[in-house]
Scaffold this motif. Structure first.
Motif, PDB file in Angstrom:
ATOM      1  N   LEU A  36      33.973  26.254  58.072  1.00 35.15           N
ATOM      2  CA  LEU A  36      34.235  25.861  57.152  1.00 35.15           C
ATOM      3  C   LEU A  36      35.387  26.689  55.966  1.00 35.15           C
ATOM      4  N   PRO A  37      36.467  25.864  56.772  1.00 26.05           N
ATOM      5  CA  PRO A  37      37.677  26.434  56.263  1.00 26.05           C
ATOM      6  C   PRO A  37      37.736  26.672  54.552  1.00 26.05           C
ATOM      7  N   MET A  38      37.763  27.434  53.679  1.00 22.67           N
ATOM      8  CA  MET A  38      38.120  28.179  52.321  1.00 22.67           C
ATOM      9  C   MET A  38      38.989  28.423  51.958  1.00 22.67           C
ATOM     10  N   ALA A  39      39.802  27.768  50.939  1.00 21.50           N
ATOM     11  CA  ALA A  39      41.002  28.098  49.727  1.00 21.50           C
ATOM     12  C   ALA A  39      40.642  29.148  48.919  1.00 21.50           C
ATOM     13  N   ARG A  40      41.300  29.543  48.175  1.00 23.90           N
ATOM     14  CA  ARG A  40      40.986  30.773  47.192  1.00 23.90           C
ATOM     15  C   ARG A  40      42.161  30.350  46.102  1.00 23.90           C
ATOM     16  N   ILE A  41      41.660  29.777  45.136  1.00 26.40           N
ATOM     17  CA  ILE A  41      41.978  29.928  43.395  1.00 26.40           C
ATOM     18  C   ILE A  41      41.904  30.584  43.008  1.00 26.40           C
ATOM     19  N   THR A  42      43.027  31.700  42.283  1.00 21.41           N
ATOM     20  CA  THR A  42      42.168  32.787  41.585  1.00 21.41           C
ATOM     21  C   THR A  42      42.873  32.045  39.623  1.00 21.41           C
ATOM     22  N   LEU A  43      42.311  32.449  38.811  1.00 17.09           N
ATOM     23  CA  LEU A  43      42.523  32.453  37.471  1.00 17.09           C
ATOM     24  C   LEU A  43      42.901  33.285  36.421  1.00 17.09           C
ATOM     25  N   THR A  44      43.965  33.080  36.444  1.00 16.32           N
ATOM     26  CA  THR A  44      44.859  35.094  36.211  1.00 16.32           C
ATOM     27  C   THR A  44      44.360  34.921  35.213  1.00 16.32           C
ATOM     28  N   VAL A  45      43.895  34.380  34.403  1.00 15.45           N
ATOM     29  CA  VAL A  45      43.803  34.670  33.015  1.00 15.45           C
ATOM     30  C   VAL A  45      42.471  36.447  33.286  1.00 15.45           C
ATOM     31  N   GLN A  46      42.340  37.331  32.884  1.00 13.90           N
ATOM     32  CA  GLN A  46      42.345  38.315  32.803  1.00 13.90           C
ATOM     33  C   GLN A  46      41.175  38.687  32.175  1.00 13.90           C
ATOM     34  N   SER A  47      39.899  37.672  32.477  1.00 13.50           N
ATOM     35  CA  SER A  47      38.361  37.223  31.627  1.00 13.50           C
ATOM     36  C   SER A  47      37.255  38.311  31.654  1.00 13.50           C
ATOM     37  N   ALA A  48      36.715  38.758  30.338  1.00 18.29           N
ATOM     38  CA  ALA A  48      36.705  39.474  30.095  1.00 18.29           C
ATOM     39  C   ALA A  48      35.018  39.552  31.333  1.00 18.29           C
ATOM     40  N   LEU A  49      34.623  41.127  31.647  1.00 18.51           N
ATOM     41  CA  LEU A  49      33.279  40.791  32.422  1.00 18.51           C
ATOM     42  C   LEU A  49      32.435  40.700  31.766  1.00 18.51           C
TER      43      LEU A  49
END
Length: 140
Positions: free
Chosen positions: A68-81
């Motif tokens: 199951l090959p996966m792609a990574r998409i980064t959500l570039t907003v610096q979201s708070a923990l």
């Protein structure tokens, strides 16, 4: 500065794919886990063994299943923990994506950003859905 407001996180997520093929792998073999961890994008100890996110090259070299090959998409907003709602909005948008066909996703939160892993074959479609969500074209 980390963003906490749900609407601001969604509007600012600016999703970007990294172009690498990733695999979620697991092993109960402590020696194999120790060899894999230095090259892993992420690792997590679970009761059943070590879970690792490895590039396809590393997963193949170490003998892991690569079905199951996966792609990574980064959500570039610096979201708070402690921000609330981004993961739910993303998962819901992908689950009900375009005509309700759905795109499976696995969310991994880092300190600065959230990362969405989707099957490689659906990565472009997932990016489209996430960009539409960020623009307010979909309910979040």
């Amino acid at each position: 500065m980390a963003v906490r407001d749900t609407a601001a996180m969604i509007a600012g997520m600016a999703p970007v794919a990294d172009g690498v093929t990733w695999h979620f792998c697991t092993t109960a073999d402590a020696e194999l886990a120790a060899r894999a961890r230095p090259t892993a994008l992420a690792s997590f100890a679970e009761a059943e063994g070590m879970s690792l996110v490895l590039s396809e090259k590393e997963a193949v070299a170490l003998g892991f299943d690569t079905d199951l090959p996966m792609a990574r998409i980064t959500l570039t907003v610096q979201s708070a923990l402690d921000g609330v709602g981004l993961t739910a909005a993303v998962a819901t948008a992908l689950a009900t994506a375009l005509a309700g066909e759905g795109i499976p996703c696995n969310m991994v939160a880092g300190y600065h950003h959230d990362h969405v892993f989707v099957p490689v074959a659906q990565a472009e479609r997932a990016l489209e859905v996430l960009r539409r969500l960020a623009c307010g074209e979909m309910d979040g």
